[in-house]
Design a protein around this motif. Structure first.
Motif, PDB file in Angstrom:
ATOM      1  N   VAL A  35       0.554   4.079  -2.836  1.00  0.00           N
ATOM      2  CA  VAL A  35       0.240   5.476  -2.518  1.00  0.00           C
ATOM      3  C   VAL A  35       1.285   6.416  -3.120  1.00  0.00           C
ATOM      4  CG1 VAL A  35       0.052   7.146  -0.634  1.00  0.00           C
ATOM      5  CG2 VAL A  35      -1.085   4.929  -0.449  1.00  0.00           C
ATOM      6  N   LEU A  88       0.611   7.261  -6.784  1.00  0.00           N
ATOM      7  CA  LEU A  88      -0.568   8.047  -7.133  1.00  0.00           C
ATOM      8  C   LEU A  88      -0.231   9.530  -7.260  1.00  0.00           C
ATOM      9  CD1 LEU A  88      -3.134   6.421  -4.648  1.00  0.00           C
ATOM     10  CD2 LEU A  88      -3.032   6.048  -7.124  1.00  0.00           C
ATOM     11  N   THR A  98       0.828  -1.204   0.000  1.00  0.00           N
ATOM     12  CA  THR A  98       0.000   0.000   0.000  1.00  0.00           C
ATOM     13  C   THR A  98       0.862   1.254   0.000  1.00  0.00           C
ATOM     14  OG1 THR A  98      -1.843  -1.102   1.121  1.00  0.00           O
ATOM     15  CG2 THR A  98      -1.752   1.288   1.268  1.00  0.00           C
ATOM     16  N   HIS A 137      -5.586   4.834   3.966  1.00  0.00           N
ATOM     17  CA  HIS A 137      -4.403   5.660   3.755  1.00  0.00           C
ATOM     18  C   HIS A 137      -4.492   6.522   2.491  1.00  0.00           C
ATOM     19  CE1 HIS A 137      -2.527   3.659   7.132  1.00  0.00           C
ATOM     20  NE2 HIS A 137      -2.953   2.513   6.639  1.00  0.00           N
ATOM     21  N   THR A 138      -5.674   6.592   1.893  1.00  0.00           N
ATOM     22  CA  THR A 138      -5.927   7.506   0.789  1.00  0.00           C
ATOM     23  C   THR A 138      -7.344   8.057   0.970  1.00  0.00           C
ATOM     24  OG1 THR A 138      -6.941   5.858  -0.684  1.00  0.00           O
ATOM     25  CG2 THR A 138      -4.531   6.065  -0.749  1.00  0.00           C
ATOM     26  N   ARG A 139      -7.794   8.838   0.018  1.00  0.00           N
ATOM     27  CA  ARG A 139      -9.177   9.302  -0.001  1.00  0.00           C
ATOM     28  C   ARG A 139      -9.922   8.676  -1.181  1.00  0.00           C
ATOM     29  NH1 ARG A 139      -9.342  15.646   1.431  1.00  0.00           N
ATOM     30  NH2 ARG A 139     -11.523  15.067   1.746  1.00  0.00           N
ATOM     31  N   HIS A 185      -2.320  11.908  -6.783  1.00  0.00           N
ATOM     32  CA  HIS A 185      -3.055  12.480  -5.658  1.00  0.00           C
ATOM     33  C   HIS A 185      -3.852  11.354  -5.029  1.00  0.00           C
ATOM     34  CE1 HIS A 185      -6.583  12.306  -8.242  1.00  0.00           C
ATOM     35  NE2 HIS A 185      -5.862  12.894  -9.167  1.00  0.00           N
ATOM     36  N   SER A 186      -4.420  11.588  -3.865  1.00  0.00           N
ATOM     37  CA  SER A 186      -5.039  10.486  -3.118  1.00  0.00           C
ATOM     38  C   SER A 186      -6.542  10.378  -3.324  1.00  0.00           C
ATOM     39  CB  SER A 186      -4.756  10.648  -1.618  1.00  0.00           C
ATOM     40  OG  SER A 186      -5.394  11.829  -1.129  1.00  0.00           O
ATOM     41  N   ARG A 187      -7.105  11.121  -4.285  1.00  0.00           N
ATOM     42  CA  ARG A 187      -8.550  11.119  -4.505  1.00  0.00           C
ATOM     43  C   ARG A 187      -8.902  10.324  -5.758  1.00  0.00           C
ATOM     44  NH1 ARG A 187     -10.890  15.856  -1.784  1.00  0.00           N
ATOM     45  NH2 ARG A 187      -9.210  17.002  -0.772  1.00  0.00           N
TER      46      ARG A 187
END
Length: 261
Positions: free
Chosen positions: A19, A22, A15, A46-48, A24-26
């Protein structure tokens, strides 16, 4: 609220690697070939990201929903029964991230590739975090980077994909609350490299053009422009940023994060 709360656990090594990959986390993620929901829970913690986990049986889905509830992630992680992820289950190019097992079949890899969005959609091994592919730009796609399509005011995007039949890709935010009333004739949104830049009331909102995720929402004082057909726009976009006239300044925002550059 009687729901159990998620424990504060550290992300797994895979993970952590995912992450970092990415931009961004959305957005939206889909996990193919899973036998339980744990990888989806770890990713959501751990993300959105909104995470869809495809599971092999209805019994596995029942167990997964209980686990999701116990971890306080109902609404963030969605277990789905799908013995084989078929083409009609999800619209093309919907997800920012697709996770597949290490021994994924060619059919699973083909489905994952179809499901991730152009301009950066990732296919990654769920157990190792190894990146298998990053989808590039959509060949033949047009852009609308200025008020009248481009800096030459051609009012033509040169898109080669506009034809029927058309299907709904997504619907949802940001909605009308922060918009300028249409009768005041402000400027239209811009579209470049998979992102929509939407002019609001002294603000700019960036949205993922493939799934509607609101990436950022920046207040920009002195930027509101009405009666634009008698004047001009105040937005111009590039592959990685958007430029906004704000009073006597020109601001440049990062396309993914909204950070002032």
């Amino acid at each position: 609220d009687s729901r159990p709360k998620a424990s504060d656990t550290s992300p797994s090594a895979s993970t952590t690697t995912i992450v970092k990959a990415l931009p961004h986390s959305r957005g939206y993620a889909i996990i193919l070939g899973a036998t339980n929901v744990q990888s989806g829970i770890d990713l959501a913690r751990h993300t959105r990201l909104q995470v869809h986990v495809l599971l092999p049986s209805s019994q596995a889905v029942t167990r997964a929903r209980k686990t999701v509830w116990q971890n306080g992630l109902a609404g963030r992680v969605t277990p789905v029964h799908s013995a084989t992820p078929k083409a009609e289950t999800y619209v093309d190019s919907l997800f920012n991230l697709a996770l597949v097992p290490s021994a994924a079949t060619p059919a699973t890899l083909a489905t994952a590739t179809r499901l991730v969005r152009p301009w950066g959609g990732l296919v990654i091994e769920s157990t190792t975090g190894k990146m298998l592919s990053r989808r590039g730009p959509l060949e033949g796609a047009g852009h609308w980077s200025h008020m009248y399509a481009d800096a030459a005011n051609t009012v033509c995007s040169d898109d080669r994909h506009v034809n029927g039949p058309l299907d709904l890709q997504w619907f949802g935010p940001p909605g009308p609350r922060q918009m300028i009333d249409r009768h005041h004739r402000t400027v239209a949104p811009l579209f470049v490299a998979g992102r929509l830049f939407i002019p609001g009331d002294d603000r700019v909102i960036a949205v993922d053009g493939y799934n509607g995720t609101v990436l950022w929402n920046n207040t920009v004082p002195d930027s509101r422009r009405i009666g634009a057909f008698r004047d001009c726009s105040y937005l111009a976009a590039t592959d990685d940023a958007v430029y906004v006239a704000s009073g006597n300044r020109c601001l440049r925002f990062d396309g993914d994060t909204g950070r002032t550059l």
